[in-house]
Motif scaffolding. Structure first.
Motif, PDB file in Angstrom:
ATOM      1  N   ALA A 150      14.473  22.259  14.901  1.00 13.59           N
ATOM      2  CA  ALA A 150      12.938  22.222  14.761  1.00 13.59           C
ATOM      3  C   ALA A 150      12.859  22.237  12.725  1.00 13.59           C
ATOM      4  O   ALA A 150      13.038  23.664  12.580  1.00 13.59           O
ATOM      5  N   ARG A 151      12.490  21.173  12.422  1.00 14.15           N
ATOM      6  CA  ARG A 151      12.650  21.945  10.491  1.00 14.15           C
ATOM      7  C   ARG A 151      10.581  21.140  10.086  1.00 14.15           C
ATOM      8  O   ARG A 151      10.241  19.974  11.141  1.00 14.15           O
ATOM      9  N   ASP A 152      10.097  21.983  10.073  1.00 17.48           N
ATOM     10  CA  ASP A 152       9.120  21.648   9.123  1.00 17.48           C
ATOM     11  C   ASP A 152       8.120  20.991   8.462  1.00 17.48           C
ATOM     12  O   ASP A 152       8.429  20.700   7.264  1.00 17.48           O
ATOM     13  N   ILE A 153       7.603  19.434   8.622  1.00 18.12           N
ATOM     14  CA  ILE A 153       7.370  18.632   7.645  1.00 18.12           C
ATOM     15  C   ILE A 153       6.331  18.090   7.962  1.00 18.12           C
ATOM     16  O   ILE A 153       5.781  16.971   7.230  1.00 18.12           O
ATOM     17  N   THR A 154       4.981  19.269   8.284  1.00 21.34           N
ATOM     18  CA  THR A 154       4.076  19.046   7.704  1.00 21.34           C
ATOM     19  C   THR A 154       3.480  18.239   6.362  1.00 21.34           C
ATOM     20  O   THR A 154       2.714  16.949   6.520  1.00 21.34           O
ATOM     21  N   ASP A 155       4.247  19.123   5.703  1.00 19.22           N
ATOM     22  CA  ASP A 155       3.717  19.121   3.909  1.00 19.22           C
ATOM     23  C   ASP A 155       4.475  17.657   4.107  1.00 19.22           C
ATOM     24  O   ASP A 155       2.933  16.917   3.458  1.00 19.22           O
ATOM     25  N   ARG A 156       5.109  16.810   4.214  1.00 20.85           N
ATOM     26  CA  ARG A 156       5.352  15.594   3.913  1.00 20.85           C
ATOM     27  C   ARG A 156       4.670  14.660   4.897  1.00 20.85           C
ATOM     28  O   ARG A 156       3.946  13.906   4.285  1.00 20.85           O
ATOM     29  N   LYS A 157       4.202  14.955   6.261  1.00 15.75           N
ATOM     30  CA  LYS A 157       3.635  14.179   6.666  1.00 15.75           C
ATOM     31  C   LYS A 157       1.851  14.160   5.951  1.00 15.75           C
ATOM     32  O   LYS A 157       1.556  12.673   6.112  1.00 15.75           O
ATOM     33  N   ARG A 158       1.506  15.092   5.257  1.00 14.55           N
ATOM     34  CA  ARG A 158       0.640  15.044   4.876  1.00 14.55           C
ATOM     35  C   ARG A 158      -0.283  13.766   3.372  1.00 14.55           C
ATOM     36  O   ARG A 158      -0.937  13.525   3.334  1.00 14.55           O
ATOM     37  N   ILE A 159       1.485  14.457   3.121  1.00 14.03           N
ATOM     38  CA  ILE A 159       1.537  13.729   1.760  1.00 14.03           C
ATOM     39  C   ILE A 159       1.858  12.079   2.103  1.00 14.03           C
ATOM     40  O   ILE A 159       0.936  11.410   1.084  1.00 14.03           O
ATOM     41  N   GLU A 160       2.612  11.535   3.516  1.00 18.64           N
ATOM     42  CA  GLU A 160       2.117  10.300   3.358  1.00 18.64           C
ATOM     43  C   GLU A 160       0.996   9.887   4.289  1.00 18.64           C
ATOM     44  O   GLU A 160       0.623   8.781   3.545  1.00 18.64           O
ATOM     45  N   GLN A 161       0.262  10.509   4.844  1.00 18.01           N
ATOM     46  CA  GLN A 161      -1.189  10.167   5.256  1.00 18.01           C
ATOM     47  C   GLN A 161      -1.934  10.379   3.912  1.00 18.01           C
ATOM     48  O   GLN A 161      -2.733   8.837   3.470  1.00 18.01           O
ATOM     49  N   VAL A 162      -1.708  10.638   2.770  1.00 15.65           N
ATOM     50  CA  VAL A 162      -2.571  10.405   1.279  1.00 15.65           C
ATOM     51  C   VAL A 162      -2.683   9.652   1.025  1.00 15.65           C
ATOM     52  O   VAL A 162      -3.261   8.655   0.608  1.00 15.65           O
ATOM     53  N   LYS A 163      -1.314   9.433   0.963  1.00 16.60           N
ATOM     54  CA  LYS A 163      -0.641   8.235   0.416  1.00 16.60           C
ATOM     55  C   LYS A 163      -0.601   7.166   0.949  1.00 16.60           C
ATOM     56  O   LYS A 163      -1.550   6.342   0.196  1.00 16.60           O
ATOM     57  N   ASN A 164      -0.875   6.601   2.562  1.00 17.32           N
ATOM     58  CA  ASN A 164      -1.104   5.703   2.754  1.00 17.32           C
ATOM     59  C   ASN A 164      -3.126   5.438   2.936  1.00 17.32           C
ATOM     60  O   ASN A 164      -3.349   3.853   2.845  1.00 17.32           O
ATOM     61  N   GLU A 165      -3.647   6.404   3.227  1.00 15.13           N
ATOM     62  CA  GLU A 165      -5.566   6.604   3.165  1.00 15.13           C
ATOM     63  C   GLU A 165      -5.707   5.905   1.564  1.00 15.13           C
ATOM     64  O   GLU A 165      -6.171   5.025   1.103  1.00 15.13           O
ATOM     65  N   PHE A 166      -4.973   5.595  -0.086  1.00 14.06           N
ATOM     66  CA  PHE A 166      -4.903   5.650  -0.982  1.00 14.06           C
ATOM     67  C   PHE A 166      -4.958   4.137  -1.274  1.00 14.06           C
ATOM     68  O   PHE A 166      -5.156   3.583  -2.032  1.00 14.06           O
ATOM     69  N   SER A 168      -4.911   2.218   1.566  1.00 12.41           N
ATOM     70  CA  SER A 168      -5.530   1.184   2.306  1.00 12.41           C
ATOM     71  C   SER A 168      -6.891   1.292   1.478  1.00 12.41           C
ATOM     72  O   SER A 168      -7.285   0.082   1.197  1.00 12.41           O
ATOM     73  N   THR A 169      -7.055   2.050   0.915  1.00 10.25           N
ATOM     74  CA  THR A 169      -8.320   2.161   0.123  1.00 10.25           C
ATOM     75  C   THR A 169      -8.072   1.328  -1.072  1.00 10.25           C
ATOM     76  O   THR A 169      -9.357   0.365  -1.790  1.00 10.25           O
ATOM     77  N   VAL A 170      -7.194   0.729  -2.096  1.00 11.72           N
ATOM     78  CA  VAL A 170      -6.836   0.364  -3.177  1.00 11.72           C
ATOM     79  C   VAL A 170      -6.833  -0.788  -3.005  1.00 11.72           C
ATOM     80  O   VAL A 170      -7.739  -2.099  -3.457  1.00 11.72           O
ATOM     81  N   SER A 171      -6.606  -1.457  -1.699  1.00  9.27           N
ATOM     82  CA  SER A 171      -6.341  -2.816  -0.858  1.00  9.27           C
ATOM     83  C   SER A 171      -7.708  -3.183  -0.398  1.00  9.27           C
ATOM     84  O   SER A 171      -7.790  -4.089  -0.954  1.00  9.27           O
TER      85      SER A 171
END
Length: 171
Positions: A150-166, A168-171
Protein backbone atom coordinates in the motif's frame (compact mmCIF):
# COMPACT_ATOMS: atom_id res chain seq x y z
CA UNK A 1 48.38 -21.23 -6.86
CA UNK A 2 46.98 -20.41 -10.28
CA UNK A 3 43.69 -21.93 -11.29
CA UNK A 4 42.59 -22.60 -7.72
CA UNK A 5 38.94 -21.95 -7.06
CA UNK A 6 37.94 -20.87 -3.60
CA UNK A 7 34.45 -21.47 -2.27
CA UNK A 8 32.75 -21.80 1.13
CA UNK A 9 32.83 -25.33 2.42
CA UNK A 10 31.25 -27.21 5.30
CA UNK A 11 33.32 -30.04 6.74
CA UNK A 12 31.79 -32.59 9.08
CA UNK A 13 33.57 -35.58 10.48
CA UNK A 14 32.51 -38.60 12.48
CA UNK A 15 34.44 -41.45 13.99
CA UNK A 16 32.92 -44.85 13.42
CA UNK A 17 33.94 -48.24 14.69
CA UNK A 18 33.71 -50.57 11.72
CA UNK A 19 34.87 -54.18 12.12
CA UNK A 20 36.73 -53.26 15.30
CA UNK A 21 38.62 -50.53 13.48
CA UNK A 22 38.25 -46.81 14.11
CA UNK A 23 37.31 -45.14 10.85
CA UNK A 24 37.02 -41.43 10.19
CA UNK A 25 34.21 -40.42 7.83
CA UNK A 26 34.41 -36.91 6.41
CA UNK A 27 31.61 -35.16 4.55
CA UNK A 28 32.30 -32.03 2.48
CA UNK A 29 29.53 -29.71 1.30
CA UNK A 30 29.85 -26.77 -1.10
CA UNK A 31 27.99 -23.83 0.49
CA UNK A 32 28.23 -21.47 -2.51
CA UNK A 33 24.54 -21.69 -3.45
CA UNK A 34 23.35 -21.52 0.16
CA UNK A 35 25.43 -18.37 0.73
CA UNK A 36 24.11 -16.79 -2.47
CA UNK A 37 20.51 -17.50 -1.45
CA UNK A 38 21.17 -16.11 2.03
CA UNK A 39 22.66 -12.90 0.60
CA UNK A 40 19.69 -12.47 -1.77
CA UNK A 41 17.24 -12.99 1.09
CA UNK A 42 19.10 -10.40 3.18
CA UNK A 43 18.99 -7.88 0.29
CA UNK A 44 15.26 -8.40 -0.22
CA UNK A 45 14.63 -8.08 3.52
CA UNK A 46 16.58 -4.81 3.58
CA UNK A 47 14.55 -3.49 0.62
CA UNK A 48 11.25 -4.36 2.31
CA UNK A 49 12.27 -2.90 5.66
CA UNK A 50 13.59 0.35 4.19
CA UNK A 51 10.53 0.95 2.00
CA UNK A 52 8.18 3.81 2.84
CA UNK A 53 5.36 1.70 1.41
CA UNK A 54 3.39 -0.61 3.67
CA UNK A 55 4.33 -4.18 2.76
CA UNK A 56 2.55 -7.14 4.31
CA UNK A 57 2.42 -10.84 3.58
CA UNK A 58 -0.64 -12.93 4.37
CA UNK A 59 -1.74 -16.52 4.25
CA UNK A 60 -4.39 -17.52 1.73
CA UNK A 61 -6.88 -17.16 4.60
CA UNK A 62 -5.87 -13.53 5.13
CA UNK A 63 -3.76 -13.93 8.27
CA UNK A 64 -0.86 -11.46 8.37
CA UNK A 65 2.54 -13.19 8.48
CA UNK A 66 4.81 -10.16 8.00
CA UNK A 67 4.41 -6.41 8.48
CA UNK A 68 7.22 -4.00 7.60
CA UNK A 69 8.30 -0.73 9.22
CA UNK A 70 6.58 1.25 6.44
CA UNK A 71 3.28 -0.39 7.41
CA UNK A 72 3.90 0.49 11.05
CA UNK A 73 4.46 4.15 10.13
CA UNK A 74 1.56 4.32 7.69
CA UNK A 75 -1.12 2.59 9.75
CA UNK A 76 0.13 2.99 13.33
CA UNK A 77 0.04 -0.70 14.22
CA UNK A 78 3.23 -2.46 15.33
CA UNK A 79 4.14 -5.76 13.68
CA UNK A 80 3.29 -7.69 16.85
CA UNK A 81 -0.22 -6.17 16.76
CA UNK A 82 -0.82 -7.28 13.16
CA UNK A 83 0.99 -10.59 12.72
CA UNK A 84 -1.50 -13.38 13.38
CA UNK A 85 -4.48 -11.08 12.74
CA UNK A 86 -6.26 -10.01 9.55
CA UNK A 87 -6.14 -6.64 7.82
CA UNK A 88 -9.86 -6.08 8.35
CA UNK A 89 -9.24 -3.50 11.09
CA UNK A 90 -7.80 -1.28 8.34
CA UNK A 91 -11.00 -1.45 6.28
CA UNK A 92 -14.02 0.80 6.46
CA UNK A 93 -17.05 -1.34 7.42
CA UNK A 94 -18.56 -1.04 3.93
CA UNK A 95 -15.31 -2.28 2.34
CA UNK A 96 -14.78 -5.45 4.39
CA UNK A 97 -16.38 -7.70 1.76
CA UNK A 98 -13.67 -6.50 -0.68
CA UNK A 99 -11.05 -8.41 1.34
CA UNK A 100 -12.91 -11.73 1.01
CA UNK A 101 -13.30 -11.17 -2.74
CA UNK A 102 -9.58 -10.40 -3.14
CA UNK A 103 -8.56 -13.47 -1.12
CA UNK A 104 -10.81 -15.69 -3.24
CA UNK A 105 -9.42 -14.23 -6.47
CA UNK A 106 -5.84 -14.96 -5.41
CA UNK A 107 -6.78 -18.51 -4.28
CA UNK A 108 -8.40 -19.03 -7.70
CA UNK A 109 -5.20 -17.89 -9.40
CA UNK A 110 -6.80 -14.71 -10.75
CA UNK A 111 -4.57 -11.65 -10.81
CA UNK A 112 -5.90 -8.69 -8.82
CA UNK A 113 -5.39 -5.40 -10.62
CA UNK A 114 -3.95 -2.39 -8.85
CA UNK A 115 -6.64 -0.31 -7.12
CA UNK A 116 -7.15 2.70 -4.87
CA UNK A 117 -8.94 2.50 -1.53
CA UNK A 118 -9.48 4.25 1.78
CA UNK A 119 -8.03 2.57 4.88
CA UNK A 120 -8.30 3.32 8.59
CA UNK A 121 -5.28 3.98 10.79
CA UNK A 122 -5.00 2.82 14.39
CA UNK A 123 -5.93 6.32 15.58
CA UNK A 124 -9.15 6.20 13.54
CA UNK A 125 -8.10 8.64 10.82
CA UNK A 126 -8.47 7.59 7.21
CA UNK A 127 -5.80 7.42 4.55
CA UNK A 128 -6.04 7.10 0.77
CA UNK A 129 -3.87 4.29 -0.54
CA UNK A 130 -2.89 2.73 -3.82
CA UNK A 131 -2.88 -1.05 -3.33
CA UNK A 132 -1.07 -3.81 -5.19
CA UNK A 133 -1.97 -7.41 -4.38
CA UNK A 134 0.18 -10.26 -5.68
CA UNK A 135 0.31 -14.01 -5.11
CA UNK A 136 3.35 -15.50 -3.40
CA UNK A 137 4.47 -18.71 -5.12
CA UNK A 138 6.58 -21.57 -3.83
CA UNK A 139 9.42 -23.06 -5.89
CA UNK A 140 6.90 -25.31 -7.70
CA UNK A 141 4.68 -22.41 -8.74
CA UNK A 142 1.89 -23.06 -6.22
CA UNK A 143 0.25 -20.02 -4.63
CA UNK A 144 1.15 -20.18 -0.95
CA UNK A 145 0.43 -16.66 0.23
CA UNK A 146 -0.37 -13.09 -0.65
CA UNK A 147 1.73 -9.94 -0.79
CA UNK A 148 0.03 -6.59 -0.29
CA UNK A 149 1.73 -3.26 -0.89
CA UNK A 150 0.00 0.00 0.00
CA UNK A 151 1.28 3.45 -0.95
CA UNK A 152 -0.04 6.59 0.73
CA UNK A 153 -1.70 8.76 -1.93
CA UNK A 154 -3.58 11.05 0.49
CA UNK A 155 -1.71 14.20 -0.60
CA UNK A 156 -2.26 13.43 -4.28
CA UNK A 157 -6.00 12.89 -3.67
CA UNK A 158 -6.27 16.20 -1.77
CA UNK A 159 -4.54 18.07 -4.60
CA UNK A 160 -6.90 16.46 -7.12
CA UNK A 161 -9.89 17.48 -4.99
CA UNK A 162 -8.72 21.10 -4.70
CA UNK A 163 -8.05 21.21 -8.44
CA UNK A 164 -11.50 19.80 -9.23
CA UNK A 165 -13.16 22.28 -6.87
CA UNK A 166 -11.24 25.15 -8.47
CA UNK A 167 -12.19 24.05 -11.99
CA UNK A 168 -15.80 23.66 -10.89
CA UNK A 169 -15.82 27.16 -9.34
CA UNK A 170 -14.22 28.76 -12.41
CA UNK A 171 -16.71 27.02 -14.72
Amino acid sequence: ARGDTRFPLSIKGSRLNLADRDTLVVMLQDLTEARRLQQNAQRYQALVESSNDAIAAKTLDGIVTSWNAGAERMFGYRADEMIGDTLLKLFLPEQRSDEARILQSIRDGVRVNHFEAVRVRKDGTTIDVSVTVSPIHDHQGNVTGISKIARDITDRKRIEQVKNEFVSTVS
